[in-house]
Design an enzyme around this catalytic site. Sequence first.
Site, PDB file in Angstrom:
ATOM      1  N   SER A 117     -15.927  35.717   6.372  1.00 24.82           N
ATOM      2  CA  SER A 117     -17.126  35.097   5.826  1.00 24.82           C
ATOM      3  C   SER A 117     -17.872  34.222   6.830  1.00 24.82           C
ATOM      4  CB  SER A 117     -16.733  34.305   4.586  1.00 24.82           C
ATOM      5  OG  SER A 117     -17.864  34.035   3.819  1.00 24.82           O
ATOM      6  N   HIS A 118     -17.975  32.920   6.542  1.00 20.94           N
ATOM      7  CA  HIS A 118     -18.759  32.025   7.395  1.00 20.94           C
ATOM      8  C   HIS A 118     -17.948  31.498   8.578  1.00 20.94           C
ATOM      9  CE1 HIS A 118     -16.490  29.698   4.557  1.00 20.94           C
ATOM     10  NE2 HIS A 118     -16.539  28.698   5.399  1.00 20.94           N
ATOM     11  N   LYS A 129     -11.125  40.094   1.870  1.00 22.17           N
ATOM     12  CA  LYS A 129     -11.475  39.740   0.490  1.00 22.17           C
ATOM     13  C   LYS A 129     -11.097  40.929  -0.380  1.00 22.17           C
ATOM     14  CE  LYS A 129     -15.246  36.501   1.418  1.00 22.17           C
ATOM     15  NZ  LYS A 129     -16.662  36.137   1.173  1.00 22.17           N
ATOM     16  N   ASP A 180     -24.802  34.013   5.895  1.00 25.01           N
ATOM     17  CA  ASP A 180     -23.556  33.833   6.660  1.00 25.01           C
ATOM     18  C   ASP A 180     -22.999  35.182   7.115  1.00 25.01           C
ATOM     19  OD1 ASP A 180     -22.573  34.775   4.238  1.00 25.01           O
ATOM     20  OD2 ASP A 180     -20.746  33.564   4.346  1.00 25.01           O
ATOM     21  N   ASP A 200     -20.822  37.388   6.123  1.00 29.07           N
ATOM     22  CA  ASP A 200     -20.706  38.541   5.223  1.00 29.07           C
ATOM     23  C   ASP A 200     -21.837  38.608   4.206  1.00 29.07           C
ATOM     24  OD1 ASP A 200     -19.736  36.250   3.955  1.00 29.07           O
ATOM     25  OD2 ASP A 200     -18.362  37.389   2.677  1.00 29.07           O
ATOM     26  N   ASP A 226     -23.073  36.529   1.871  1.00 28.92           N
ATOM     27  CA  ASP A 226     -23.089  35.986   0.510  1.00 28.92           C
ATOM     28  C   ASP A 226     -23.663  34.574   0.438  1.00 28.92           C
ATOM     29  OD1 ASP A 226     -20.868  34.928   1.738  1.00 28.92           O
ATOM     30  OD2 ASP A 226     -19.443  35.443   0.145  1.00 28.92           O
ATOM     31  N   ARG A 227     -23.819  33.908   1.592  1.00 31.78           N
ATOM     32  CA  ARG A 227     -24.400  32.551   1.555  1.00 31.78           C
ATOM     33  C   ARG A 227     -25.854  32.568   1.991  1.00 31.78           C
ATOM     34  NH1 ARG A 227     -20.116  28.066   3.500  1.00 31.78           N
ATOM     35  NH2 ARG A 227     -18.315  28.927   2.410  1.00 31.78           N
ATOM     36  N   THR A 252     -14.029  25.179  -7.369  1.00 28.57           N
ATOM     37  CA  THR A 252     -14.657  25.798  -6.199  1.00 28.57           C
ATOM     38  C   THR A 252     -14.111  27.206  -5.985  1.00 28.57           C
ATOM     39  OG1 THR A 252     -15.089  23.702  -5.125  1.00 28.57           O
ATOM     40  CG2 THR A 252     -14.857  25.614  -3.689  1.00 28.57           C
ATOM     41  N   GLU A 290     -22.908  27.314  -5.881  1.00 29.41           N
ATOM     42  CA  GLU A 290     -22.044  26.278  -5.318  1.00 29.41           C
ATOM     43  C   GLU A 290     -22.826  25.504  -4.266  1.00 29.41           C
ATOM     44  OE1 GLU A 290     -17.644  27.461  -5.020  1.00 29.41           O
ATOM     45  OE2 GLU A 290     -18.712  29.133  -4.143  1.00 29.41           O
ATOM     46  N   SER A 314     -21.959  24.950  -1.411  1.00 32.36           N
ATOM     47  CA  SER A 314     -21.656  25.489  -0.090  1.00 32.36           C
ATOM     48  C   SER A 314     -22.598  26.639   0.284  1.00 32.36           C
ATOM     49  CB  SER A 314     -20.207  25.955  -0.043  1.00 32.36           C
ATOM     50  OG  SER A 314     -19.957  26.860  -1.109  1.00 32.36           O
ATOM     51  N   LYS A 317     -21.483  35.887  -4.694  1.00 34.10           N
ATOM     52  CA  LYS A 317     -22.759  35.256  -4.396  1.00 34.10           C
ATOM     53  C   LYS A 317     -23.554  36.179  -3.485  1.00 34.10           C
ATOM     54  CE  LYS A 317     -20.387  32.174  -1.093  1.00 34.10           C
ATOM     55  NZ  LYS A 317     -18.950  32.166  -1.418  1.00 34.10           N
TER      56      LYS A 317
HETATM   57  C1  VG1 Z   1     -15.577  27.276   0.835  1.00 32.34           C
HETATM   58  C2  VG1 Z   1     -16.632  26.696  -0.070  1.00 32.34           C
HETATM   59  C3  VG1 Z   1     -16.617  27.402  -1.406  1.00 32.34           C
HETATM   60  C4  VG1 Z   1     -16.792  28.914  -1.208  1.00 32.34           C
HETATM   61  C5  VG1 Z   1     -15.739  29.429  -0.241  1.00 32.34           C
HETATM   62  C6  VG1 Z   1     -15.924  30.887   0.104  1.00 32.34           C
HETATM   63  O1  VG1 Z   1     -14.291  27.072   0.282  1.00 32.34           O
HETATM   64  O2  VG1 Z   1     -16.432  25.315  -0.235  1.00 32.34           O
HETATM   65  O3  VG1 Z   1     -17.628  26.868  -2.219  1.00 32.34           O
HETATM   66  O4  VG1 Z   1     -16.673  29.588  -2.422  1.00 32.34           O
HETATM   67  O5  VG1 Z   1     -15.802  28.686   0.977  1.00 32.34           O
HETATM   68  O6  VG1 Z   1     -17.192  31.115   0.657  1.00 32.34           O
HETATM   69  P1  VG1 Z   1     -13.320  25.868   0.735  1.00 32.34           P
HETATM   70  O7  VG1 Z   1     -12.078  26.053  -0.051  1.00 32.34           O
HETATM   71  O8  VG1 Z   1     -13.157  25.964   2.203  1.00 32.34           O
HETATM   72  O9  VG1 Z   1     -14.050  24.605   0.371  1.00 32.34           O
HETATM   73  V1  VG1 Z   1     -17.430  32.471   1.640  1.00 32.34           V
HETATM   74  O10 VG1 Z   1     -19.024  32.517   2.075  1.00 32.34           O
HETATM   75  O11 VG1 Z   1     -16.312  32.075   2.848  1.00 32.34           O
HETATM   76  O12 VG1 Z   1     -16.895  33.701   0.786  1.00 32.34           O
HETATM   77 CO    CO Z   2     -19.482  34.344   2.976  1.00 33.26          CO
END
Ligand code: VG1
Ligand code: CO
Length: 539
Positions: free
Chosen positions: A112-113, A125, A276, A278, A280-281, A343, A362, A364, A375
Amino acid sequence: MIQTKKTTAYTDQKMGTGGLRKKTKVMMQPNYFENFIQSIFNTIGDMSGKVFVVGGDGRYFNKIAIQKLIKMAAANGVKKLIVGQNGFLSTPAGSHVMLKNHTNGGFILSASHNPGGENGDFGIKYANETGGQVPTSVSDKIYENTKKISEYKIFESEDIDLSKIRTTKLGDMEIEIIDSVKDYVEMMESIFDFEALKKLFKSGFTMRFDAMNAVTGPYAIRIFEEILGAGKGTVTHAVPLPDFGGLHPDPNLIYAKHLVDFMYSDEATDFAGANDGDGDRNMILGRKFFVTPSDSLAILADNYHLIPAYKNGIYGVAKSAATSTAVCRVAEKNNLPCYVVPTGWKYFVNLMDSKRITLCGEESFGSGSSHIREKDGIWAILFWLSIIAATGKSVEEITRENWKKYGRSYYMRFDFEGLDTEVADKLMKDLEAKLPSLTGKEYGAYKVSQAAPFVYNDPVDGSVTKNGLVVDFSNQSKITYRLSGTGSSGATLRVYLERPEYKNLDKDTYEMVSDLLKIAMDIAEIQKRTGKTKADVNT
Ligand code: VG1
Ligand code: CO
């Protein structure tokens, strides 16, 4: 030929907030990836007739991992895989393909990010038939399996050529290689009024979309430049690279600073967005203006009627506990339910499937709707563009009007990174024990009205999740503490601050939350326990 191979279990394959996420080099250890995939297959059980979707964000190790996954699926008796061309699928596009084809779920290979590359992170995932990532009850079973696994099955064969759209076979398993972008674009066309958006760009409206050298580049070029007619060059960092060209593909004020600087310069476009790794953000920017994700969610919720797919009404909205209450204020005035979940996107899935909510998000930088079970970064940007097209207002005007109507939640998140896991765990444990004694305590103008762990009772499956500690103040301000579940090493403490205001709407966010930050540091003894005098990242 199907081979059964002996393996030794690893003990650290527990999924976090967004699947399994590790350093790429950890993921590349002998049999590490294979063990995890086989454990998922073992947990599913009978594989006959099963259909899964496979794709990824193109990061380093993706190509190798996808081939392993294909060969293991064939050896385990999977009926069919639907694979994105060249192994590419964004997380939202993947969820859509899963739902559209009524599959049993799928795998998006992405951290992801998190940064990519040999020295970055890699992730998996795993989604089930809902099109969303599996609930904790399932990930727990998979984790148990990873700890005792002793063999896995793999098909010995040449690598499958994923470069052409076609259907092929490996053993008895069918492999359908699909256009990674086409279905997703069709879905967006069915949700939004593309004609209105074309008109917007025809009128001279300018935009920049930053794909951060990650998966959304091809999606964004197709949608924004080719279909909607935004000028060539609208999409920047458009080519997905295995290491994201050194960018940290997290669209926020820190890691997308180049885009923020551009939008605060005289060359700024009318609108900017970023996604981001993948896809989704999303981050939303106007000219010299940044929209917090919590505000963005509230604004989407207030404007659902402008979007063809939602104009006949929405069921309700939801946010994660750490997200500001802005969206719930909008919901209340519009007689809509507002659910508050832990979360992680997986907690929205049951609410969508049971028609309790349509929109959610969220803090984030994630927002989405029940069109899929993840998302969706590009969806959020199309939603914003649709609001602009319908109202003729700028990003800043739309946001300020929302504050006037519903009040403004000054909101900031502070991340304390790279903490020793034991130190972080003890901090949270001791803080939790101390919470009951905080009620009634006064810190300057702030009086604690309630302090307790956040506990969520899922209204659909009855599961109970405890995640994060919340301190509420009598002036509606709020501090939330939780440990990140997406890191690949050490611990990250996240401190979320919210201060709603109904009159002072034009202040500086940092100034407005700085007292609260001090209180948050004090209550949790952050400096004393971690040695940190300030956060590593604020967003
Ligand atoms: C973070 C964010 C959360 C989000 C998750 C996956 O998790 O805070 O809101 O759903 O990343 O996002 P954490 O546990 O590090 O706070 V993504 O774009 O990585 O699928
Ligand atoms: Co992501």
